[in-house]
Design a protein around this motif. Structure first.
Motif, short mmCIF file in Angstrom:
data_model
loop_
_atom_site.label_atom_id
_atom_site.label_comp_id
_atom_site.label_asym_id
_atom_site.label_seq_id
_atom_site.Cartn_x
_atom_site.Cartn_y
_atom_site.Cartn_z
N UNK A 872 140.36 10.78 100.08
CA UNK A 872 141.00 9.88 99.12
C UNK A 872 141.76 10.73 98.11
N UNK A 873 143.03 10.46 97.95
CA UNK A 873 143.86 11.21 97.01
C UNK A 873 144.23 10.32 95.83
N UNK A 874 144.16 10.89 94.64
CA UNK A 874 144.54 10.19 93.41
C UNK A 874 145.58 11.03 92.68
N UNK A 875 146.65 10.39 92.23
CA UNK A 875 147.71 11.06 91.50
C UNK A 875 147.73 10.58 90.06
N UNK A 876 147.84 11.52 89.15
CA UNK A 876 147.91 11.21 87.73
C UNK A 876 149.03 12.03 87.12
N UNK A 877 149.97 11.35 86.46
CA UNK A 877 151.11 12.06 85.88
C UNK A 877 150.61 13.07 84.84
N UNK A 878 151.11 14.29 84.94
CA UNK A 878 150.69 15.36 84.04
C UNK A 878 151.75 15.66 82.99
N UNK A 879 152.92 16.13 83.43
CA UNK A 879 153.95 16.51 82.47
C UNK A 879 155.27 16.67 83.22
N UNK A 880 156.32 16.93 82.46
CA UNK A 880 157.64 17.22 83.01
C UNK A 880 157.83 18.73 83.02
N UNK A 881 158.40 19.25 84.10
CA UNK A 881 158.57 20.69 84.24
C UNK A 881 159.97 20.98 84.77
N UNK A 882 160.60 21.99 84.19
CA UNK A 882 161.96 22.35 84.57
C UNK A 882 161.97 23.11 85.88
N UNK A 883 162.83 22.70 86.79
CA UNK A 883 163.02 23.39 88.06
C UNK A 883 164.01 24.52 87.81
N UNK A 884 163.54 25.75 87.94
CA UNK A 884 164.33 26.90 87.51
C UNK A 884 165.48 27.24 88.45
N UNK A 885 165.56 26.61 89.61
CA UNK A 885 166.66 26.91 90.54
C UNK A 885 167.97 26.33 90.02
N UNK A 886 169.03 27.12 90.18
CA UNK A 886 170.37 26.68 89.76
C UNK A 886 170.98 25.85 90.89
N UNK A 887 171.27 24.56 90.64
CA UNK A 887 171.84 23.75 91.73
C UNK A 887 173.24 24.19 92.15
N UNK A 888 173.92 24.99 91.32
CA UNK A 888 175.26 25.47 91.65
C UNK A 888 175.27 26.99 91.86
N UNK A 889 174.20 27.49 92.47
CA UNK A 889 174.05 28.94 92.63
C UNK A 889 175.11 29.50 93.56
N UNK A 890 175.77 30.58 93.12
CA UNK A 890 176.74 31.32 93.92
C UNK A 890 176.41 32.80 93.74
#
Length: 1137
Positions: A872-890
């Motif tokens: 049985x899995x239970x999900x509980x919202x913890x926090x917001x976290x920044x995704x460090x990857x650059x979506x426009x990486x070149x």
């Protein structure tokens, strides 16, 4: 007389983690209460699950809603029992149950222990100021499943009690820290009393608020039960035994004294083990064959058990019959409820600060008559005044739907009732009832009451008419699970269902007989509805029915959210997957009754910029004009806009996000309606007597201080003080918050000292938010307007554009540049200049500052019950976290170019994939390559040889040229084949030699196990001179020595029979048709090619050592999986073992 009756009322709820036995316990209490046997037979208790009357609840075996039932105990006590769900998806039902209760029975599984939802329900009970009792359930599993000794079981139970007490101590510590200033201000003796209160454990077995039960078998006990058993035998008082039967207390049989562990002559095990657990273990062991011990227990306690139950061949039923009569569960729990849990009079005096927080009236011109009446109402709630003259006050925690056919056909006096639909005849087959608790006065059917929303302010009179509605109560019901018993009236302290409020109440509300009443504080939910899906009807003609069903669902479920997205989609938000499935089922079966299409979950993201790793002081330079900014000019060339953007400290962003409700009230100027407790629940700083504004202000300042302390190692004290000084200035220049005026983004007022190079005028701003938050005094908001020049038309035009700047800020923060998701934790400084002569700049500024995606992080708990295979899995919202990857990486640096290439071959990273997925869902343009190969496909009409896009990587034009050359070669090969009949005998000899070699290789298969691929194709056009063709093919394909070719028809028939009838081992076929080539694959999974040149089998997904065969028919036996495939117009099967 009225107070005596109220003193005998108990309102309790059952709280626990999922599958810890709440509904089973409710069954036992119903069956064992006075008259409960008429509702539920004791033998069905624990198995019928009476309170779970919904089909979906019975199917899933979990509770999905809060339901109430009235019980009688000893003929005089009225107990309103509310069963609540334990699944995290239905935590809102726990909040509704806790608000209407005075006490809570907290269950903990003795085997599984404390889980995530146990923490949640304990916090909910603490927030609502409920008096809890602890029940350790499933004690029998310690004996029958885990096979623990009595001493090991005692250690386990003691650890659980300590863990639960530790959780409650943590909540007490939060309150202690928030009250520390007021405590230190009091006398010294008073401080000591408070400390004693905080240090005392909440659950202490010798006080009677801890029970040890087995709800399924219907038995349970408290320490006092066994203390009464041993009073005469041990010669000690019941009070002394209650204290000794838990903890490090040992018994001396010689002196008949109780002592500590180091006392001489005492037993080696604690008294709880010796006198409580060991007898229980002996009874359970006797059930396997020693019937004499069971009969001794029956005789010693004068138990009335029918002989047929004792003679039952099933030892579990015999044990259940003995234990349920020796230690009856209902008697144990109901007596504990009466003794340990408070009545409504005592409970409401304690809970008043939570239910009706004291309001600080700052308006000196307030109506004293209104204040006097409001205080009289508050006092009536505090004393639970149940007299008819007292003002009537009730709270509705939720609305729930009941089919009209289930309503009682007769009223309380036996009269026939017309159960019409409240929304109009034939509009709906559902009737909405209010789940309510009466806190003061008497509520009667036909009575007119005022429905107060949470925003009601009695001091504003007619100015808040929209927050007050008058309604007439149609009927009152006493809830009995699914059943309803009509009553004419109900007094304070009771829980009832009210009909007649379906059109006035959406979720919850306060009912009062007078307008001059403050509304009850809002309920606190542990999680937020984060799982969102878009819903649309399968038939567009059913759109009206779907929207009507969504409105009904929104009213029936206290936690669901229904709204329309910016793209016009009907969005349904639920707490989790199970909650969403139940909502969809209710829509289809009850409310909308139409077929519908449900989208994939709409995942929420936030957008921010990269601000990690920078010096804190360097961040602030962004807003001081010392760094680059984005400049845009309006089309008429009259307005120049400069935008600076900076990332806020993470702690400050968190404070702004958590305080959105409070900020909304503050920024709207409704200071008198702020609930202090709601602010204190968000943070543990601030004293109770502090004003709400001061508490929030202190949290904001502390968040900035924590940012300075975290960066103090990187900067010296002088720079840290300069950083602190700059933030003080910025806190005085907060113009607005966004999005929706309450978000975690800040718009700052431009510096009035900035001078323009030409005759343009800076659009002034006002520190409106700083004033509301208390950083700037009343009417002291900073503004850069010049009063002496305000007469000029240019200044007046600039001042009139202030709202346009704020509106642009709200729009930009509500939809970021990446994928139209709200922005997160950013500060904007907008300098707009308007001159006499003449896209979204905020978004351009964000794009310039390395935009980043912010994703939600969830706490996941996986529970695997002992001796079970499901999880049985239970999900509980913890926090917001920044995704460090650059979506426009070149790739730019030499290292990046060396690793990723020049940029043309760089695959999209996770951030870019998420951005594109959200943009594609919202219908926004996505930069992607639609056409990969522009050449026209020649075999388009021949579907059998159409290439699979996933596997085609070479250019089709080059393949066509290659195929042309192959056709020329085939023509010459056909001629060679006709001349090679004389050499056939030599070829057959070669085949026999290869067959022998192949057999040798197969003998070594268990040691080597090479990775093989058998690819079979039909050489229909190569009937002659096929070996010459094969020798030409060997130049293209790497052929291993294990090559077997059979020529004669008899051998082919033998091979076909072997494949069809014999036990086939994949990759080990004795005889194979002519034209079969055995490849060997490379370790790097290089693609293999065949004659078609249009088909490319990509083998990189193979994990381990597999043998893959391509047979001329679809094999359905001796294989684990097959995917149909066509080659040269003949059906083939791609088979893997």
């Amino acid at each position: 007389m009225e107070e005596t009756e109220t003193r005998k009322i108990r309102n309790i709820c059952i709280l626990a983690h999922v599958d810890h036995g709440k509904t089973t316990l409710a069954d036992q209490l119903i069956a064992g209460s006075s008259g409960g046997g008429l509702i539920l037979h004791p033998k069905q208790a624990g198995r019928l699950r009476y309170m779970d009357y919904l089909d979906e609840e019975q199917r899933r075996a979990i509770t999905m809603k809060s339901s109430s039932i009235g019980l009688q105990y000893k003929g005089s006590y009225a107990i309103n029992l509310i069963d609540s769900p334990g699944h995290m998806d239905f935590c809102s039902e726990v909040s509704t149950a806790a608000r209407l209760s005075d006490g809570a029975l907290v269950l903990v599984d003795a085997v599984e222990g404390v889980h995530i939802q146990t923490h949640a329900v304990l916090r909910q009970a603490w927030i609502e100021k409920l008096t809890p009792c602890l029940l350790l359930n499933k004690i029998d599993r310690l004996i029958s499943e885990l096979k623990l000794t009595p001493l090991e079981a005692y250690t386990r139970l003691q650890r659980i009690v300590h863990e639960v007490n530790g959780i409650m101590s943590a909540y007490k510590s939060e309150k202690y820290l928030s009250d520390v200033d007021s405590i230190l201000a009091g006398p010294v003796g008073e401080v000591a009393d408070e400390n004693d209160e905080y240090e005392e454990d909440t659950f202490q077995p010798h006080k009677g608020n801890v029970a040890f039960v087995c709800a399924l078998d219907g038995w349970g006990f408290t320490i006092s039960d066994f203390a009464e058993f041993y009073v005469s035998k041990l010669g000690a008082s019941a009070v002394a035994l209650e204290k000794a039967l838990w903890g490090p207390r040992y018994f001396n049989k010689t002196t008949m004294m109780i002592g500590g562990k180091k006392a001489a002559g005492v037993s080696k095990v604690p008294m709880f083990v010796q006198f409580v657990l060991e007898p229980l273990w002996k009874v359970y062991q006797a059930a396997d064959g020693d019937i004499g011990l069971l009969q001794k227990v029956v005789k010693s306690f004068n138990l009335s058990i029918p002989a047929r139950e004792l003679q039952n061949k099933d030892p579990k039923l015999v044990l259940q019959a003995v234990m349920s009569r020796w230690l009856p569960l209902s008697e144990t729990i109901l007596s504990m409820v009466v003794k340990c849990l408070p009545d409504p009079i005592d409970a409401q005096s304690v809970r008043l600060s939570r239910l009706l927080p004291k309001i600080d009236v700052v308006d000196e011109g307030a109506n004293l008559d209104v204040l006097t009446e409001a205080n009289r109402v508050r006092q009536s709630v505090e004393t639970c005044n149940s007299s008819p003259e007292a003002p009537c006050v009730a709270f509705v925690s939720k609305m729930f739907a009941v089919p009209l056919k289930l309503l009682p056909p007769r009223g309380p006096n036996g009269q026939v009732v017309d159960n019409f639909s409240e929304g109009g005849a034939g509009e709906s087959d559902e009737c909405f009832l209010a789940f309510a608790r009466i806190f003061s006065g008497v509520l009667s059917s036909g009575q007119k009451v005022f429905v107060l929303s949470p925003l009601h302010d009695p001091l504003k009179g007619k100015a808040v008419q929209k927050h007050v509605q008058e309604a007439e109560l149609h009927s009152l019901y006493l809830m009995m699970g699914q059943g309803l018993i009509p009553v004419a009236s109900a007094k304070a302290g009771n829980v009832v269902a009210i009909r007649g409020l379906g059109q006035q109440i959406l979720k919850s509300a306060t009912l009062s007989s007078t307008r001059n009443c403050w509304p009850f504080s809002s309920m606190v939910f542990q999680v937020a509805p984060t799982l969102r899906v878009a819903i649309e009807p399968s038939d567009p003609a059913d759109m009206g029915a779907l929207m009507k069903g969504l409105r009904l669902l929104n009213r029936a479920d206290p936690f669901v959210e229904v709204n329309v997205s910016a793209t016009g989609e009907q969005v349904l938000a639920a707490a989790g997957e199970v909650h969403l499935e139940r909502c969809i089922k209710d829509l289809q079966d009850r409310f909308a009754r139409v077929r519908m299409e449900v989208s994939q979950p709409l995942v929420s993201y936030k957008e921010t910029i990269d601000g990690e790793g920078f010096n804190p002081l360097e961040k602030l330079k962004v807003l001081t004009g010392s760094s680059d900014c984005v400049e845009k000019t309006t089309p008429n060339q009259r307005c120049l806009i400069r935008v600076h953007v900076m990332k806020l400290p993470s702690m400050l962003t968190k404070v702004l996000h958590e305080s959105s409700d409070i900020l909304g009230t503050l920024l709207e100027g409704k200071r008198g309606q702020i609930d202090k407790t709601s602010i204190l629940q968000k943070g543990n700083n601030g004293a109770v007597d502090d004003s709400p504004i001061e508490v929030l202000k202190k949290r904001i300042v502390d968040a900035i201080e924590s940012e300075i302390e975290s960066g103090s190692k990187e900067i010296d004290s002088d720079r840290a003080e300069k950083y602190r000084s700059l933030w003080r200035q910025f806190l005085l220049r907060i113009w607005a918050l966004g999005p929706r005026h309450v978000g975690p983004n800040i718009l700052l007022v431009p510096d009035p000292e900035i001078e323009s190079e030409d005759a343009s005028v800076l659009i002034p701003g006002s520190s409106h938010a700083s004033e509301r938050l208390g950083f700037v005094g009343e009417h002291g908001a900073q503004s850069n307007g010049n009063s002496s020049e305000a007469i000029s038309s240019l200044h007046m035009e600039a001042k009139s554009l202030q709202n346009s700047v704020v509106s642009g800020f709200q729009l930009a923060t509500a939809a970021g540049p990446l994928c139209d998701e709200p922005m997160w934790g950013l500060a904007f400084l907008v300098e707009a200049y308007i001159s006499p002569l003449g896209g979204s700049t905020d978004e351009q500024a964000v794009l310039q500052k390395k935009p980043r995606l912010v994703e939600g992080v969830y706490f996941c708990e996986l529970n695997t019950p002992p001796l079970s295979t499901w999880v049985l899995s239970l999900l509980l919202f913890s926090h917001w976290e920044t995704l460090e990857e650059d979506p426009f990486f070149v790739p730019k640096t030499e290292e990046e170019i060396e690793e990723f290439g020049d940029g043309s071959s760089v695959l999209p990273n996770t951030a870019r994939k998420l951005v594109d997925a959200v943009r594609r869902r919202k219908g926004l343009p996505v930069e992607e390559k639609v056409v990969q190969h522009g050449a026209k496909q020649r075999t388009l009409a021949r579907k059998a040889t159409r290439p699979i896009d996933h596997f085609v990587k070479d250019d089709l034009a080059s393949r066509e040229e290659e195929m042309t050359s192959w056709r020329a070669k085939v023509a010459s090969l056909e001629e060679d084949l006709r001349r090679s009949h004389q050499e056939m005998s030599d070829h057959q000899q070669l085949c026999r030699q290869l067959e022998k070699e192949l057999k040798d290789v197969k003998d070594q298969e268990q040691q080597m196990k090479p990775k093989l691929l058998l690819l079979q194709f039909d050489l229909e056009n190569f009937t002659d001179n096929w070996l010459a063709c094969l020798s030409t093919l060997m130049q293209r394909v790497k052929v291993i020595p294990d090559l077997l070719i059979s020529v004669s028809k008899a051998q082919r028939q033998e091979a076909r029979a072997k494949v069809q009838h014999d036990s086939l081992r994949l990759g080990n076929v004795g005889v194979i048709r002519a034209g079969t080539i055995i490849y060997e694959t490379w370790e790097d999974g290089e693609a293999l090619k065949d004659l078609n040149s249009h088909l490319e089998l990509y083998c990189s997904s193979l994990d381990g050592r597999y043998t893959i065969t391509l047979f001329p028919r679809f094999l359905r036996h001796h294989v684990l999986g097959a995917v149909p495939l066509k080659l040269f117009g003949h059906p083939y099967a791609f088979v893997f073992s």
